[in-house]
Design a protein around this motif. Structure first.
Motif, PDB file in Angstrom:
ATOM      1  N   LEU A   1      -3.750  15.256  11.062  1.00  0.00           N
ATOM      2  CA  LEU A   1      -2.611  16.156  10.891  1.00  0.00           C
ATOM      3  C   LEU A   1      -2.869  17.105   9.722  1.00  0.00           C
ATOM      4  O   LEU A   1      -3.078  16.677   8.590  1.00  0.00           O
ATOM      5  N   THR A   2      -2.857  18.407  10.001  1.00  0.00           N
ATOM      6  CA  THR A   2      -3.083  19.385   8.929  1.00  0.00           C
ATOM      7  C   THR A   2      -1.788  20.028   8.448  1.00  0.00           C
ATOM      8  O   THR A   2      -1.702  20.439   7.281  1.00  0.00           O
ATOM      9  N   ALA A   3      -0.759  20.101   9.313  1.00  0.00           N
ATOM     10  CA  ALA A   3       0.519  20.679   8.882  1.00  0.00           C
ATOM     11  C   ALA A   3       1.607  20.287   9.876  1.00  0.00           C
ATOM     12  O   ALA A   3       1.375  20.229  11.093  1.00  0.00           O
ATOM     13  N   LEU A   4       2.806  20.010   9.338  1.00  0.00           N
ATOM     14  CA  LEU A   4       3.982  19.759  10.171  1.00  0.00           C
ATOM     15  C   LEU A   4       5.198  20.240   9.391  1.00  0.00           C
ATOM     16  O   LEU A   4       5.507  19.697   8.321  1.00  0.00           O
ATOM     17  N   THR A   5       5.851  21.261   9.893  1.00  0.00           N
ATOM     18  CA  THR A   5       7.053  21.762   9.248  1.00  0.00           C
ATOM     19  C   THR A   5       8.214  21.782  10.233  1.00  0.00           C
ATOM     20  O   THR A   5       8.017  21.960  11.443  1.00  0.00           O
ATOM     21  N   ARG A   6       9.397  21.608   9.696  1.00  0.00           N
ATOM     22  CA  ARG A   6      10.634  21.730  10.477  1.00  0.00           C
ATOM     23  C   ARG A   6      11.469  22.835   9.837  1.00  0.00           C
ATOM     24  O   ARG A   6      11.840  22.734   8.653  1.00  0.00           O
ATOM     25  N   THR A   7      11.729  23.884  10.587  1.00  0.00           N
ATOM     26  CA  THR A   7      12.556  24.999  10.111  1.00  0.00           C
ATOM     27  C   THR A   7      13.939  24.881  10.737  1.00  0.00           C
ATOM     28  O   THR A   7      14.078  24.838  11.967  1.00  0.00           O
ATOM     29  N   PHE A   8      14.926  24.847   9.883  1.00  0.00           N
ATOM     30  CA  PHE A   8      16.326  24.672  10.298  1.00  0.00           C
ATOM     31  C   PHE A   8      17.065  25.972   9.986  1.00  0.00           C
ATOM     32  O   PHE A   8      17.133  26.399   8.827  1.00  0.00           O
ATOM     33  N   THR A   9      17.589  26.624  11.027  1.00  0.00           N
ATOM     34  CA  THR A   9      18.326  27.878  10.848  1.00  0.00           C
ATOM     35  C   THR A   9      19.743  27.706  11.370  1.00  0.00           C
ATOM     36  O   THR A   9      19.947  27.384  12.544  1.00  0.00           O
ATOM     37  N   PHE A  10      20.687  27.939  10.476  1.00  0.00           N
ATOM     38  CA  PHE A  10      22.110  27.809  10.797  1.00  0.00           C
ATOM     39  C   PHE A  10      22.716  29.213  10.746  1.00  0.00           C
ATOM     40  O   PHE A  10      22.782  29.836   9.690  1.00  0.00           O
ATOM     41  N   PHE A  11      23.135  29.689  11.905  1.00  0.00           N
ATOM     42  CA  PHE A  11      23.692  31.043  11.987  1.00  0.00           C
ATOM     43  C   PHE A  11      25.185  31.003  11.639  1.00  0.00           C
ATOM     44  O   PHE A  11      25.926  30.162  12.151  1.00  0.00           O
TER      45      PHE A  11
ATOM     46  N   PRO B   1      28.219  30.384  16.296  1.00  0.00           N
ATOM     47  CA  PRO B   1      27.964  28.937  16.201  1.00  0.00           C
ATOM     48  C   PRO B   1      26.656  28.566  16.900  1.00  0.00           C
ATOM     49  O   PRO B   1      26.636  28.248  18.091  1.00  0.00           O
ATOM     50  N   GLU B   2      25.574  28.570  16.159  1.00  0.00           N
ATOM     51  CA  GLU B   2      24.264  28.304  16.747  1.00  0.00           C
ATOM     52  C   GLU B   2      23.318  27.782  15.677  1.00  0.00           C
ATOM     53  O   GLU B   2      23.362  28.214  14.519  1.00  0.00           O
ATOM     54  N   ILE B   3      22.484  26.832  16.068  1.00  0.00           N
ATOM     55  CA  ILE B   3      21.451  26.276  15.194  1.00  0.00           C
ATOM     56  C   ILE B   3      20.126  26.319  15.945  1.00  0.00           C
ATOM     57  O   ILE B   3      20.074  25.984  17.142  1.00  0.00           O
ATOM     58  N   ILE B   4      19.079  26.698  15.245  1.00  0.00           N
ATOM     59  CA  ILE B   4      17.728  26.623  15.815  1.00  0.00           C
ATOM     60  C   ILE B   4      16.888  25.716  14.923  1.00  0.00           C
ATOM     61  O   ILE B   4      16.821  25.908  13.703  1.00  0.00           O
ATOM     62  N   ILE B   5      16.268  24.700  15.535  1.00  0.00           N
ATOM     63  CA  ILE B   5      15.381  23.779  14.826  1.00  0.00           C
ATOM     64  C   ILE B   5      13.995  23.935  15.440  1.00  0.00           C
ATOM     65  O   ILE B   5      13.807  23.675  16.638  1.00  0.00           O
ATOM     66  N   ARG B   6      13.047  24.358  14.629  1.00  0.00           N
ATOM     67  CA  ARG B   6      11.690  24.631  15.129  1.00  0.00           C
ATOM     68  C   ARG B   6      10.690  23.751  14.395  1.00  0.00           C
ATOM     69  O   ARG B   6      10.584  23.783  13.172  1.00  0.00           O
ATOM     70  N   ASP B   7       9.961  22.940  15.169  1.00  0.00           N
ATOM     71  CA  ASP B   7       8.885  22.109  14.624  1.00  0.00           C
ATOM     72  C   ASP B   7       7.552  22.770  14.934  1.00  0.00           C
ATOM     73  O   ASP B   7       7.262  23.090  16.098  1.00  0.00           O
ATOM     74  N   GLU B   8       6.739  22.971  13.899  1.00  0.00           N
ATOM     75  CA  GLU B   8       5.411  23.552  14.068  1.00  0.00           C
ATOM     76  C   GLU B   8       4.384  22.545  13.574  1.00  0.00           C
ATOM     77  O   GLU B   8       4.474  22.067  12.437  1.00  0.00           O
ATOM     78  N   VAL B   9       3.411  22.214  14.416  1.00  0.00           N
ATOM     79  CA  VAL B   9       2.420  21.196  14.085  1.00  0.00           C
ATOM     80  C   VAL B   9       1.020  21.718  14.341  1.00  0.00           C
ATOM     81  O   VAL B   9       0.796  22.519  15.268  1.00  0.00           O
ATOM     82  N   SER B  10       0.073  21.289  13.519  1.00  0.00           N
ATOM     83  CA  SER B  10      -1.338  21.614  13.761  1.00  0.00           C
ATOM     84  C   SER B  10      -2.198  20.415  13.391  1.00  0.00           C
ATOM     85  O   SER B  10      -1.873  19.654  12.463  1.00  0.00           O
ATOM     86  N   PHE B  11      -3.274  20.239  14.145  1.00  0.00           N
ATOM     87  CA  PHE B  11      -4.187  19.109  13.967  1.00  0.00           C
ATOM     88  C   PHE B  11      -5.627  19.615  13.840  1.00  0.00           C
ATOM     89  O   PHE B  11      -5.980  20.684  14.360  1.00  0.00           O
TER      90      PHE B  11
END
Length: 807
Positions: free
Chosen positions: A509-519, A523-533
């Motif tokens: 595992l080289t990177a794992l981030t979770r981006t949480f955006t609350f508008f 009324p909307e939330i976006i949760i984005r997981d980005e992973v690299s190996f």
């Protein structure tokens, strides 16, 4: 005066206190031991509380309880935890003992006629005779059980304080030999073992809590010190206990982060910090205001935790071992209002103090009212967000018309108090209901606090809405953490980025981030997981819910109950994916979560999973909840209906119903008592029912049968008047003359009505129906039997049933 604090470094030995400090504290204490509350001889104080509505209910309960002897605590039940890990079977009668003592004491204090003195004496003598005061789950080596060594735990210290307080309240009424026996047991079982630690510095097995960071420290210390202040004759001895408390306090307060975050959750905040506030109030009273243990940097922020942690009016995140429905205790908020009112969201009032538990009753019911100018505002103040930067938790809130929308997400680490491996976990709340959740605590067993703790999918990361990386779950330990790398908060949106890489021991595992955006503009939330190996590896993540779930297709699912819905849209780059739902076992509790895995079908070197969450309407294609039937063309003749009063049960299986008339009312309602009361339902009155009603019909398989007679052959519909608080409905099987009218897996649903009609009329007239089609009964003239059977372990109050002709 400010309390004296020492450096808290969790020593193996208990630090020695300064003899000069003991002398100073002794000069502040009264010459005679004094308890909390008021002796029952102070009739003005007690009669003021006795005039409150809850006092009459307490007296009525005391009369019921007095008809039975103290519950037995046989050795077999105590040893069951050692043998099988089951603690509940012993704890039910164990806590019943203490509940009965307080009930009899309060009832006698209200009436002051001697009616409950025999029962109170019997309970106190039984308490003194108990083999152990310690809870069976806390006596691993059976030292208390075998009487080879005593020490206080959460249960024993609470029993000591209860017995000491009641003995002090009734100092002129209880027999001298009983009061002496109470004091001797308190000294032997709780105070002497505690004193041995601060005299020798040796922290023996069982008293580890004296230097711990968890709730045990504050709870056991508060109980122990208050007991000493109540029973120890020597002012010097009492001062020593208070001085020892000053040494323990920093260890407990160091369990909170500087920003006031409580990693144990709001339930344990109520318990641990609540007892710290009780302790502060008691030592302040005992020293006539000269000792203030609230004068500490972290206390103000920890008081504000109750306001800052709430996502909505009554929803807090159930991170760690927090119950999913936990919320701040009104009694604890009342204490904060007296010392730190500016940290509260709104003004706290307690209308009926007669029903409070021991310490709240003693410290609040007898207290003078707070001056109005020192109170918080009556209208709640709602802040858009709160970041616990050191605690690693973010709370966000918004209002869209009348719709509330909010969320919580955590970073932190996996060595927190009452830890779950849950770095990156989150909740989403719509209109005061969490549709996407962290599952919270499991039902405690011996495994819960053993080396096998993280075998549980509720406690390890699998049962949380976080990734599974290269087939591995999150690690345990402080090094397994989530780091906030970006916090950008504006009027339009809040963005938080958490680096989750260190939470997993995956070399590739080289990177794992979770981006949480609350508008905030919608009324909307976006949760984005980005992973690299570094090389191709498997990857998946998940959403978790307690509610109904409808997977529409690979890219969309809906989570819903009877009051609303939450749409979850999924997009993935880097590989194809599947959605796989799984019920996570959570034995002993009705809160059983469903995990929806978003599973990439092939290993990847890089991938992105984006989950978009927003409120959704309750569309007609959502299965599994009640919809009003279309009665067009049926023309039900309601005025000619055959009415069956719910109380007129012809046969009952799977439960037992008895009557219990309520004072000043002509109505009855069936109520199933909790296990520790009688194992049977009772009937008690219910306001707003047509005549008599039944309630707490709440165990699966509990079947009720009614008889009725129809005058002529024909078609009939079935209507009921019911109420309950379950938003997604209550399920019942229905049969007529023994013939089932539904399939085993599709019971009839009865919609939530908003509550139990306790204070307001929440009854609703409901046509029994399935998929918008009313149930139609083809009946011959004559007598018939209608049976309804609980299908889901949920209660429902029922007022009447009507067999309605369809012309």
């Amino acid at each position: 005066m400010k309390t004296t604090f020492i450096r808290a470094n969790n020593p193996k030995a208990f630090p020695a206190f300064d003899p000069d400090r003991v002398k100073q504290i002794a000069s502040w204490l009264p010459t005679q031991p004094t308890g909390f509350g008021k002796p029952v001889s102070d009739r003005q104080a007690w009669e003021k509380i006795a005039s409150l509505p809850g006092a009459a209910r307490t007296i009525a309960k005391a009369r019921r309880d007095a008809a039975s002897p103290p519950p037995e605590l046989p050795d077999e039940l105590y040893l069951e935890f050692t043998r099988s890990g089951n603690r509940r079977r012993y704890e039910v009668p164990y806590f019943t003992r203490t509940q009965r003592i307080l009930t009899f004491a309060k009832a006698e204090g209200f009436l002051n006629q001697g009616e409950f003195m025999p029962a109170l004496e019997a309970e106190l003598r039984a308490l003194c005779a108990d083999r152990s005061w310690v809870m069976s789950a806390h006596d691993a080596d059976l030292e208390n059980f075998n009487r080879t060594r005593y020490y206080g735990d959460l249960g024993a210290t609470a029993r000591a304080l209860l017995a000491a307080t009641v003995s002090w309240w009734f100092q002129d009424q209880l027999p001298a030999d009983l009061r002496a026996d109470i004091k001797a047991n308190i000294m032997l079982r709780v105070l002497e073992p505690y004193r041995e630690v601060f005299q020798t510095g040796e922290i023996k097995n069982g008293l580890w809590w004296m230097t711990t960071h968890s709730n045990w420290n504050a709870v056991c210390t508060a109980n122990t010190v208050a007991t000493a202040l109540t029973v120890c004759d020597s002012v010097e001895e009492r001062a020593e206990f208070v001085a020892a408390m000053e040494i323990s306090n920093p260890f407990f307060l160091n369990g909170f982060t500087p920003d006031g975050y409580c990693s144990e959750g709001i339930g344990y905040w109520n318990f641990g910090f609540g007892y710290y506030l009780y302790m502060a109030a008691m030592v302040r009273l005992a020293t006539d205001g000269k000792l203030d243990i609230l004068d500490h940097p972290v206390v103000e922020n920890t008081c504000a935790y109750a306001k800052n942690i709430m996502i909505d009016k009554s929803v807090a995140p159930a991170f760690a071992d927090c119950a999913v429905n936990a919320r701040p205790s009104t009694a604890i908020l009342w204490l904060i209002q007296n010392t730190h009112p500016h940290t509260l969201r709104q003004r706290i009032t307690i209308e009926d103090t007669s029903i409070l538990k021991l310490l709240a009753f003693a410290l609040i019911a007898f207290a003078e009212p707070t001056a109005a100018e020192n109170l918080p505002p009556e209208t709640p103040t709602i802040e858009p967000r709160h970041l616990f930067a050191e605690g690693g938790v973010f709370i966000c809130r918004s209002l869209h018309g009348e719709q509330t929308f909010g969320a919580a997400i955590k970073g932190g680490h996996n060595a927190e108090i009452h830890n779950h491996n849950d770095v990156g976990s989150y909740l989403v709340v719509i209109n005061n209901h969490a549709y996407l959740v962290d599952p919270g605590a499991e039902q405690y067993t011996r495994r819960t606090f053993s080396k096998d703790r993280y075998v549980s999918k509720i406690l390890n990361s699998y049962g949380h809405p976080v990734p599974v990386v290269a087939g591995k779950l999150q690690n345990t330990g402080r090094a397994a953490k989530g780091v906030f790398t970006k916090t950008d908060f504006t009027d339009a949106q809040d963005t938080l980025v958490i680096d989750l890489t260190q939470a997993y021991h995956v070399p590739e595992l080289t990177a794992l981030t979770r981006t949480f955006t609350f508008f905030r503009t919608r009324p909307e939330i976006i949760i984005r997981d980005e992973v690299s190996f570094a090389s191709p590896q498997t990857f998946s993540t998940a959403v978790v819910t307690f509610d109904k779930l409808f997977i529409r297709h690979q890219r969309s699912l809906t989570v819903y109950d009877g009051n609303g819905a939450c749409a979850v849209d999924i997009a993935v780059t880097g590989a194809d994916w599947t959605l796989d739902s799984e019920v996570i076992e959570n034995p002993g509790t009705s809160n059983v979560p469903t995990r929806v895995g978003i599973n990439l079908t092939t290993p990847v070197t890089a991938a992105t999973v984006t989950v978009t969450i927003k409120p959704a309407p309750l569309s007609d294609d959502l299965p599994g909840f009640y919809r009003e039937p279309d009665l067009t063309g049926l023309n039900p003749a309601v005025n000619d209906a055959i009415t069956i009063q719910a109380k007129n049960i012809a046969e009952e299986t799977g439960g037992a119903v008895v009557r219990e008339p309520k004072a000043d009312s002509d109505e009855d309602t069936v109520r199933r008592l909790m296990d520790w009361e009688a194992h049977v339902p009772l009937q008690e009155p219910k306001a707003d029912s047509d005549e008599d009603a039944i309630k707490f019909w709440d165990k699966a398989g509990h079947a009720l049968t009614w008889e009725f007679t129809v005058p002529a052959d024909g078609r009939y519909a079935l209507q009921v008047r019911a109420c309950h608080a379950f938003g997604d409905g209550v399920a019942r099987h229905v049969a007529v003359d023994g013939a089932p009218l539904n399939q085993e897996d599709t019971p009839f649903l009865f919609p939530g009505t908003g509550g139990w009609s306790t204070k307001t009329n929440q009854w609703r007239e409901v046509w029994v129906a399935h998929n918008r089609k009313a149930l139609i009964l083809e009946l011959k003239a004559g007598q018939h039997r209608l049976t309804m059977t609980n299908a889901d372990n949920r209660g429902m109050k029922l007022d009447w049933l009507k067999i309605v002709p369809l012309p």
